[in-house]
Write an enzyme that holds these catalytic residues in place. Structure first.
Site, PDB file in Angstrom:
ATOM      1  N   HIS A 219       2.187  -7.630   0.510  1.00 16.14           N
ATOM      2  CA  HIS A 219       0.861  -7.017   0.614  1.00 16.14           C
ATOM      3  C   HIS A 219       0.358  -6.655  -0.787  1.00 16.14           C
ATOM      4  O   HIS A 219      -0.780  -6.969  -1.153  1.00 16.14           O
ATOM      5  CB  HIS A 219       0.954  -5.766   1.497  1.00 16.14           C
ATOM      6  CG  HIS A 219      -0.280  -4.901   1.527  1.00 16.14           C
ATOM      7  ND1 HIS A 219      -1.109  -4.814   2.614  1.00 16.14           N
ATOM      8  CD2 HIS A 219      -0.826  -4.084   0.585  1.00 16.14           C
ATOM      9  CE1 HIS A 219      -2.104  -3.990   2.351  1.00 16.14           C
ATOM     10  NE2 HIS A 219      -1.949  -3.525   1.118  1.00 16.14           N
ATOM     11  N   GLU A 220       1.209  -6.014  -1.584  1.00 14.78           N
ATOM     12  CA  GLU A 220       0.788  -5.598  -2.931  1.00 14.78           C
ATOM     13  C   GLU A 220       0.529  -6.808  -3.822  1.00 14.78           C
ATOM     14  O   GLU A 220      -0.419  -6.831  -4.597  1.00 14.78           O
ATOM     15  CB  GLU A 220       1.838  -4.679  -3.566  1.00 14.78           C
ATOM     16  CG  GLU A 220       2.117  -3.397  -2.782  1.00 14.78           C
ATOM     17  CD  GLU A 220       0.871  -2.567  -2.499  1.00 14.78           C
ATOM     18  OE1 GLU A 220      -0.131  -2.701  -3.226  1.00 14.78           O
ATOM     19  OE2 GLU A 220       0.890  -1.791  -1.517  1.00 14.78           O
ATOM     20  N   HIS A 223      -2.810  -8.279  -3.234  1.00 12.07           N
ATOM     21  CA  HIS A 223      -3.919  -7.585  -3.915  1.00 12.07           C
ATOM     22  C   HIS A 223      -4.194  -8.244  -5.264  1.00 12.07           C
ATOM     23  O   HIS A 223      -5.338  -8.322  -5.708  1.00 12.07           O
ATOM     24  CB  HIS A 223      -3.584  -6.102  -4.135  1.00 12.07           C
ATOM     25  CG  HIS A 223      -3.892  -5.234  -2.939  1.00 12.07           C
ATOM     26  ND1 HIS A 223      -5.106  -5.250  -2.309  1.00 12.07           N
ATOM     27  CD2 HIS A 223      -3.127  -4.322  -2.273  1.00 12.07           C
ATOM     28  CE1 HIS A 223      -5.084  -4.380  -1.295  1.00 12.07           C
ATOM     29  NE2 HIS A 223      -3.894  -3.811  -1.249  1.00 12.07           N
ATOM     30  N   TYR A 234     -13.295  -2.443  -3.657  1.00  9.42           N
ATOM     31  CA  TYR A 234     -12.384  -1.610  -2.874  1.00  9.42           C
ATOM     32  C   TYR A 234     -13.097  -0.409  -2.270  1.00  9.42           C
ATOM     33  O   TYR A 234     -12.763   0.737  -2.554  1.00  9.42           O
ATOM     34  CB  TYR A 234     -11.215  -1.179  -3.765  1.00  9.42           C
ATOM     35  CG  TYR A 234      -9.958  -0.861  -2.992  1.00  9.42           C
ATOM     36  CD1 TYR A 234      -9.237  -1.867  -2.363  1.00  9.42           C
ATOM     37  CD2 TYR A 234      -9.498   0.439  -2.884  1.00  9.42           C
ATOM     38  CE1 TYR A 234      -8.092  -1.585  -1.647  1.00  9.42           C
ATOM     39  CE2 TYR A 234      -8.347   0.740  -2.170  1.00  9.42           C
ATOM     40  CZ  TYR A 234      -7.662  -0.291  -1.561  1.00  9.42           C
ATOM     41  OH  TYR A 234      -6.510  -0.015  -0.845  1.00  9.42           O
ATOM     42  N   GLU A 243      -7.973  -4.901   2.008  1.00  9.50           N
ATOM     43  CA  GLU A 243      -6.733  -4.422   2.629  1.00  9.50           C
ATOM     44  C   GLU A 243      -6.237  -5.395   3.698  1.00  9.50           C
ATOM     45  O   GLU A 243      -5.049  -5.689   3.799  1.00  9.50           O
ATOM     46  CB  GLU A 243      -6.968  -3.048   3.262  1.00  9.50           C
ATOM     47  CG  GLU A 243      -6.718  -1.886   2.324  1.00  9.50           C
ATOM     48  CD  GLU A 243      -5.311  -1.932   1.742  1.00  9.50           C
ATOM     49  OE1 GLU A 243      -4.342  -2.109   2.506  1.00  9.50           O
ATOM     50  OE2 GLU A 243      -5.189  -1.824   0.518  1.00  9.50           O
ATOM     51  N   ASP A 316     -10.517   7.760   2.099  1.00  8.04           N
ATOM     52  CA  ASP A 316      -9.849   6.466   1.966  1.00  8.04           C
ATOM     53  C   ASP A 316     -10.822   5.376   1.494  1.00  8.04           C
ATOM     54  O   ASP A 316     -10.842   4.276   2.046  1.00  8.04           O
ATOM     55  CB  ASP A 316      -9.197   6.114   3.330  1.00  8.04           C
ATOM     56  CG  ASP A 316      -8.406   4.798   3.282  1.00  8.04           C
ATOM     57  OD1 ASP A 316      -7.822   4.508   2.228  1.00  8.04           O
ATOM     58  OD2 ASP A 316      -8.400   4.095   4.300  1.00  8.04           O
ATOM     59  N   HIS A 321      -8.140   1.471   4.592  1.00  8.21           N
ATOM     60  CA  HIS A 321      -6.882   1.259   5.330  1.00  8.21           C
ATOM     61  C   HIS A 321      -7.076   1.509   6.824  1.00  8.21           C
ATOM     62  O   HIS A 321      -6.133   1.398   7.600  1.00  8.21           O
ATOM     63  CB  HIS A 321      -5.780   2.195   4.814  1.00  8.21           C
ATOM     64  CG  HIS A 321      -5.338   1.900   3.417  1.00  8.21           C
ATOM     65  ND1 HIS A 321      -5.921   2.484   2.307  1.00  8.21           N
ATOM     66  CD2 HIS A 321      -4.376   1.077   2.942  1.00  8.21           C
ATOM     67  CE1 HIS A 321      -5.330   2.032   1.221  1.00  8.21           C
ATOM     68  NE2 HIS A 321      -4.393   1.178   1.566  1.00  8.21           N
TER      69      HIS A 321
HETATM   70 ZN   LIG Z   1      -3.210  -2.300   0.042  1.00 11.29          ZN
END
Ligand SMILES: [Zn+2]
Length: 402
Positions: A219-220, A223, A234, A243, A316, A321
């Site tokens: 996941h990271e 990005h 974002y 996300e 957020d 998220h």
């Molecule tokens: Zn993320």
């Protein structure tokens, strides 16, 4: 004909300013006389105005541009300055060197706009309007914040940014350097902080070691892929897409590593990360957003599964998220409708959209959805994939028609 500026449009507006009529012409023969202590201001004037305007502004004891420090002007404070432009000469005075630097920026602003654009050779001569200015800043702290924790900026962008702050007499740059998104501030004792990805090892109470879950690591990394392709902003829906795309590729990496088909996959993100005492299975569920956990301490998974439950929030970054549950579920529905390995067709369509160049950085769900429909048609033609994409988005309530 010398280039001149039409009006006295100065930003910020000086405390006192009066037009004297007439103009002072600057050309290649114009020289600068810097009195003791004013040399840095003369250097700044030369380096900022010289190249763009094509003016050498050479130093000379007979210079028509005079820069002087004058202790008697203490009332102007550290940043204040007085500037007089007459048809014969320019006099810039201040009690402190900083005030002279502010005055140099005013001289820049009095010049025509072409003199501010770097690297452009100007005409042979320039005109400054004759004016009398006394300027003291109203507020001592004038800052601007740049968030480089979330969005990398190249060095030349930062330098240009600082130059523009100075031009408008903002005196403080806030660099947002550390965040949950990343760590951009080098610390000598920990050189690898800025070189490698860092995952928390959990507190043992709620979260376990974050490197347990391959989908969280992927996941990271995804990005990074997003940042260097569509660079989805974002916040709000584009942030939720950012996300979601990371969850999609995170989950696909996990499925690929386990050799699981779409039917076999659990479609959970971060399964095994929650400590045993927590009531929950994972951080998020792509299959059933909102059901990943429900716990006394952690609370309940806030993700919506369709547009009807879309969460409007300031938290957020506008729910990046949270509302990511909606495109997450659309992907799950598509992958399971197509069957087989999710990375082969569903994943390919998402990848084509992310890297295809048409997705804008501020895309909303509907834009992304339309592009996935088009991408499915482009890659797989008039087979079932395009229909399946349309159906998946329709089930989560995201429109695909223009
Ligand atoms: Zn993320």
């Amino acid at each position: 004909m010398p280039a001149s500026r039409p009006d006295l449009a100065l930003l910020p507006r000086p405390s006192r300013m009066s037009s004297l009529g007439g103009r002072l012409t600057l050309d290649r023969d114009t020289t600068v006389r810097a009195l003791p202590g004013a040399e840095p201001a003369a250097d700044l004037l030369r380096s900022l105005v010289g190249p763009a305007a094509g003016l050498p502004l050479a130093p000379s004891p007979e210079g028509r541009i005079v820069l002087a420090l004058d202790e008697q002007l203490g009332g102007l404070g550290e940043e204040g300055y007085g500037l007089t432009v007459s048809p014969q000469a320019l006099l810039l005075r201040a009690a402190h060197p900083t005030g002279l630097l502010r005055g140099v920026q005013t001289i820049r602003q009095l010049l025509p706009a072409e003199a501010l654009s770097g690297g452009v050779r100007g005409p042979g001569s320039w005109e400054l309007p004759c004016v009398e200015i006394t300027d003291i800043p109203e507020l001592p702290w004038r800052g601007s914040l740049l968030d480089v924790a979330r969005h990398f900026r190249p060095m030349d962008y930062l330098l240009r940014y600082v130059d523009l702050l100075a031009l408008h007499k903002l005196n403080t740059l806030h660099l947002h350097l550390t965040d949950d998104q990343g760590w951009r501030m080098p610390v000598d004792a920990y050189p690898r902080l800025t070189e490698q990805m860092v995952f928390g090892d959990g507190d043992g109470e709620i979260f376990l070691d974050f490197t347990y879950a391959i989908d969280v690591i992927a996941h990271e990394l995804a990005h990074g892929l997003t940042q260097y392709t569509a660079n989805l902003r974002y916040e709000g829906q584009s942030g939720a897409l950012n996300e979601s795309v990371s969850d999609v590729f995170g989950s696909l990496v996990k499925q690929y590593s386990l050799g699981q088909s779409a039917e076999q996959a659990d479609w959970l993100i971060g399964a095994g990360l929650l400590a045993p005492r927590v009531s929950g299975d994972a951080l998020r569920s792509m299959k059933a957003p909102g059901t990943a956990y429900d716990d006394d301490v952690l609370g309940k998974d806030p993700q919506p599964a369709s547009m009807e439950e879309y969460v409007e929030t300031e938290e957020d970054n506008g729910g990046v998220h949270i509302n990511s549950g909606i495109p997450n579920r659309a992907f799950y529905l598509l992958a399971t409708a197509l069957g087989g390995n999710a990375w082969e067709r569903a994943g390919q369509i998402w990848f084509d959209v992310l890297t295809g160049g048409e997705l804008t950085a501020t895309a909303d769900f509907a834009e992304f959805a339309r592009l996935t429909v088009a991408a499915a048609g482009d890659r797989f033609g008039e087979r079932g994939e395009r229909e399946a994409v349309l159906k998946a988005w329709s089930e989560v309530g995201v429109p695909t028609a223009e």
